[in-house]
Design an enzyme around this catalytic site. Sequence first.
Site, short mmCIF file in Angstrom:
data_model
loop_
_atom_site.label_atom_id
_atom_site.label_comp_id
_atom_site.label_asym_id
_atom_site.label_seq_id
_atom_site.Cartn_x
_atom_site.Cartn_y
_atom_site.Cartn_z
N LYS A 1 0.89 -1.17 0.00
CA LYS A 1 0.00 0.00 0.00
C LYS A 1 0.92 1.22 0.00
O LYS A 1 1.42 1.64 1.04
CB LYS A 1 -0.89 -0.03 1.25
CG LYS A 1 -2.25 0.60 1.09
CD LYS A 1 -2.24 2.06 0.66
CE LYS A 1 -1.98 2.99 1.82
NZ LYS A 1 -1.63 4.37 1.38
N GLU A 21 8.95 1.59 11.35
CA GLU A 21 10.00 2.61 11.21
C GLU A 21 9.29 3.95 11.21
O GLU A 21 8.62 4.30 10.23
CB GLU A 21 10.75 2.43 9.89
CG GLU A 21 11.51 1.13 9.77
CD GLU A 21 12.74 1.05 10.66
OE1 GLU A 21 13.12 2.09 11.25
OE2 GLU A 21 13.30 -0.05 10.79
N CYS A 79 13.60 11.05 7.35
CA CYS A 79 13.39 10.76 8.78
C CYS A 79 14.67 10.93 9.58
O CYS A 79 14.62 11.14 10.78
CB CYS A 79 12.85 9.36 8.95
SG CYS A 79 13.95 8.12 8.25
N GLU A 110 8.44 16.65 15.18
CA GLU A 110 9.05 16.43 13.87
C GLU A 110 8.39 17.37 12.86
O GLU A 110 7.18 17.31 12.64
CB GLU A 110 8.82 14.98 13.45
CG GLU A 110 9.49 14.63 12.16
CD GLU A 110 9.20 13.21 11.70
OE1 GLU A 110 8.03 12.80 11.74
OE2 GLU A 110 10.13 12.52 11.27
N1 LIG Z 1 12.04 5.57 10.52
C1 LIG Z 1 12.15 5.56 9.21
O1 LIG Z 1 12.89 4.79 8.63
C2 LIG Z 1 11.32 6.53 8.40
C3 LIG Z 1 11.62 6.67 7.05
C4 LIG Z 1 10.87 7.57 6.29
C5 LIG Z 1 9.81 8.27 6.85
N2 LIG Z 1 9.54 8.10 8.16
C6 LIG Z 1 8.45 8.86 8.77
O2 LIG Z 1 7.32 8.90 7.92
C7 LIG Z 1 6.62 10.13 8.09
C8 LIG Z 1 6.37 10.77 6.73
O3 LIG Z 1 5.71 9.88 5.90
P1 LIG Z 1 4.12 9.90 5.68
O4 LIG Z 1 3.59 11.28 5.97
O5 LIG Z 1 3.86 9.24 4.39
O6 LIG Z 1 3.65 9.00 6.87
P2 LIG Z 1 2.15 8.54 7.16
O7 LIG Z 1 2.24 7.86 8.46
O8 LIG Z 1 1.19 9.63 6.99
O9 LIG Z 1 1.85 7.50 6.00
C9 LIG Z 1 2.64 6.35 5.79
C10 LIG Z 1 1.79 5.28 5.13
O10 LIG Z 1 0.84 4.79 6.07
C11 LIG Z 1 -0.45 4.81 5.50
N3 LIG Z 1 -1.41 4.96 6.59
C12 LIG Z 1 -1.76 6.09 7.23
N4 LIG Z 1 -2.67 5.82 8.20
C13 LIG Z 1 -2.88 4.48 8.17
C14 LIG Z 1 -3.72 3.60 8.92
N5 LIG Z 1 -4.48 4.03 9.92
N6 LIG Z 1 -3.69 2.29 8.62
C15 LIG Z 1 -2.89 1.83 7.64
N7 LIG Z 1 -2.10 2.62 6.88
C16 LIG Z 1 -2.09 3.93 7.15
C17 LIG Z 1 -0.40 5.95 4.52
O11 LIG Z 1 -1.44 5.86 3.59
C18 LIG Z 1 0.98 5.78 3.93
O12 LIG Z 1 1.00 4.77 2.94
C19 LIG Z 1 7.51 10.96 8.97
O13 LIG Z 1 7.03 10.91 10.29
C20 LIG Z 1 8.85 10.27 8.88
O14 LIG Z 1 9.70 10.47 9.96
C21 LIG Z 1 10.26 7.24 8.94
O1 LIG Z 2 13.45 8.90 5.53
C1 LIG Z 2 14.03 7.97 6.03
C2 LIG Z 2 15.20 7.33 5.52
C3 LIG Z 2 15.40 6.03 5.74
C4 LIG Z 2 16.55 5.37 5.25
C5 LIG Z 2 16.65 4.02 5.20
O2 LIG Z 2 15.67 3.23 5.54
C6 LIG Z 2 17.86 3.37 4.75
O3 LIG Z 2 18.86 4.02 4.41
O4 LIG Z 2 17.85 2.13 4.72
#
Ligand SMILES: NC(=O)c1ccc[n+]([C@@H]2O[C@H](COP(=O)([O-])OP(=O)(O)OC[C@H]3O[C@@H](n4cnc5c(N)ncnc54)[C@H](O)[C@@H]3O)[C@@H](O)[C@H]2O)c1
Ligand SMILES: O=C/C=C/C=C(\O)C(=O)O
Length: 478
Positions: A173, A249, A283, A382
């Site tokens: 998804k 993550e 992130c 964030e």
């Molecule tokens: N830790 C990591 O490796 C990492 C990497 C990249 C991004 N992020 C985090 O992601 C966030 C940004 O991405 P985003 O805005 O797309 O995140 P988001 O949480 O809004 O969405 C992520 C995914 O989850 C889905 N989703 C949302 N609500 C859901 C639910 N209730 N049930 C199932 N699926 C659901 C969304 O449709 C999307 O596909 C930031 O907080 C960032 O820090 C973390």
């Molecule tokens: O936005 C987040 C970045 C994540 C990076 C990785 O998951 C990676 O380098 O494997």
Amino acid sequence: MEKVLHFIDGQFVESADGRTFDNINPATGEKIGTVAEGSKREIDQAVAAARRAFKTWGKTSAAERSVILHKIADLIEANLEELALLETADTGKPLSLSKSLDIPRSAYNFRFFGDFVKGMSTETFEMEGVALNYALRRPVGVAGLISPWNLPLFLLTWKVAPCLAAGDTCVIKPAELTPMTATKLAEICKEAGLPDGVLNVVHGFGPDAAGSALTEHPDVDLISLTGETSTGKAVMKAASSTLKGLSLELGGKNPNIIFADCDLEDALETTIRSSFVNQGEVCLCGSRIYVERPLYDTFVERLVDKASKLVVGDPLDPKTNVGALIGAEHLDRVEGFVTRAVQEGGRILLGGKRPEQLAKGAFFEPTIIVDVDSSCEITRQEVFGPVVTIQPFDTEEEVVALANDTSYGLGATIWTSNLKRAHRVAGEIEAGIIWVNTWFLRDLRTPFGGMKQSGIGREGGVHSFEFFSELKNVCIKL
Ligand SMILES: NC(=O)c1ccc[n+]([C@@H]2O[C@H](COP(=O)([O-])OP(=O)(O)OC[C@H]3O[C@@H](n4cnc5c(N)ncnc54)[C@H](O)[C@@H]3O)[C@@H](O)[C@H]2O)c1
Ligand SMILES: O=C/C=C/C=C(\O)C(=O)O
């Protein structure tokens, strides 16, 4: 106009009810296509296809799976230009970044896990003269893979590659804001010979939509999510009713700690990247910068000077360093954080506004804020945009306390030439990924993931296989 479809059981399909949503290019504000909007019905079909395909895919050898993973990597590389253009149109990020980071790393994710799976071993414990124990590794079943919009193909393939390598099948998804490269990946997988049903893509929204239908589905064994911490909580709740394995993550508020004895040029150059690359929508970005007092004034002045030279603009222009944010809604959110930071006493040294000449797109200037402390919202939440704060510190103990004063625990960066201090501080910081005198330098064998509210579990190398496979112990009495 691109029409982005689901990919279910080897076929590109519309939603049964014909529903679609618009795909907007955030750099122009223009509609560039429509996306099939999936619901529980498409998720049900995709999960059923993945379950059927698991019967055979789960029995293939690691060597057979490795060959297909390498073919997928080859095809991603062969389609680099097109994939990079799609990624940039969806996200607004500079095309140069899509070409140098997102797409090459996506190919490498497949290559890496395609190789890694061939060298996997399990453990053996001998009870001398009594019994021999050995572990067998087996695929789990059907995985739901839910990805974010900031590094769409990069972070999706970081899950898909180990999932397929381990012998699981999947329903993806993708983030609703960035659907195009996921469907293109499906085309590539088909061309690479991946059997129908092994990889399925259902587009749509998260809550009360395709996302939640996937996380609640009784026939899905695993959910791997990269996304916001609040999404992680919702997903964990939904997954609990059927006790699915979870890998989360999530968000970060990463400290970037700069001691006065650092290599200043290196620290400045890298801090520009760790603050503003991908518009700060990574992130791992070090959005809380702490500088030791003797270096503070110099560092602030030099960082502002360097950041002021970054070119914000058309993602397709090779000179552009900072592209558009993911969309108008997120732009409002980022701007809101900056406005409230000023209300809380923050002083903007650079940026803080939308560039006037780029009013049509979701652009925001690289922004540096000082005179804030750890009680301010801007240092606690964030922002996920091109916005950093800088605070001075006097002692190692003080900066460790400041760095750890957060509910997040994803990454941290430490700049120092004192070896003992580097080890000491790295040991004290509560984060899953610590970089010393570098940032975002990745060895895919290492554990990757967050402490505290930044996540559950680790990805990378054997850690990805721990999630995507089951170990069973066989005890033989001698
Ligand atoms: N830790 C990591 O490796 C990492 C990497 C990249 C991004 N992020 C985090 O992601 C966030 C940004 O991405 P985003 O805005 O797309 O995140 P988001 O949480 O809004 O969405 C992520 C995914 O989850 C889905 N989703 C949302 N609500 C859901 C639910 N209730 N049930 C199932 N699926 C659901 C969304 O449709 C999307 O596909 C930031 O907080 C960032 O820090 C973390
Ligand atoms: O936005 C987040 C970045 C994540 C990076 C990785 O998951 C990676 O380098 O494997």
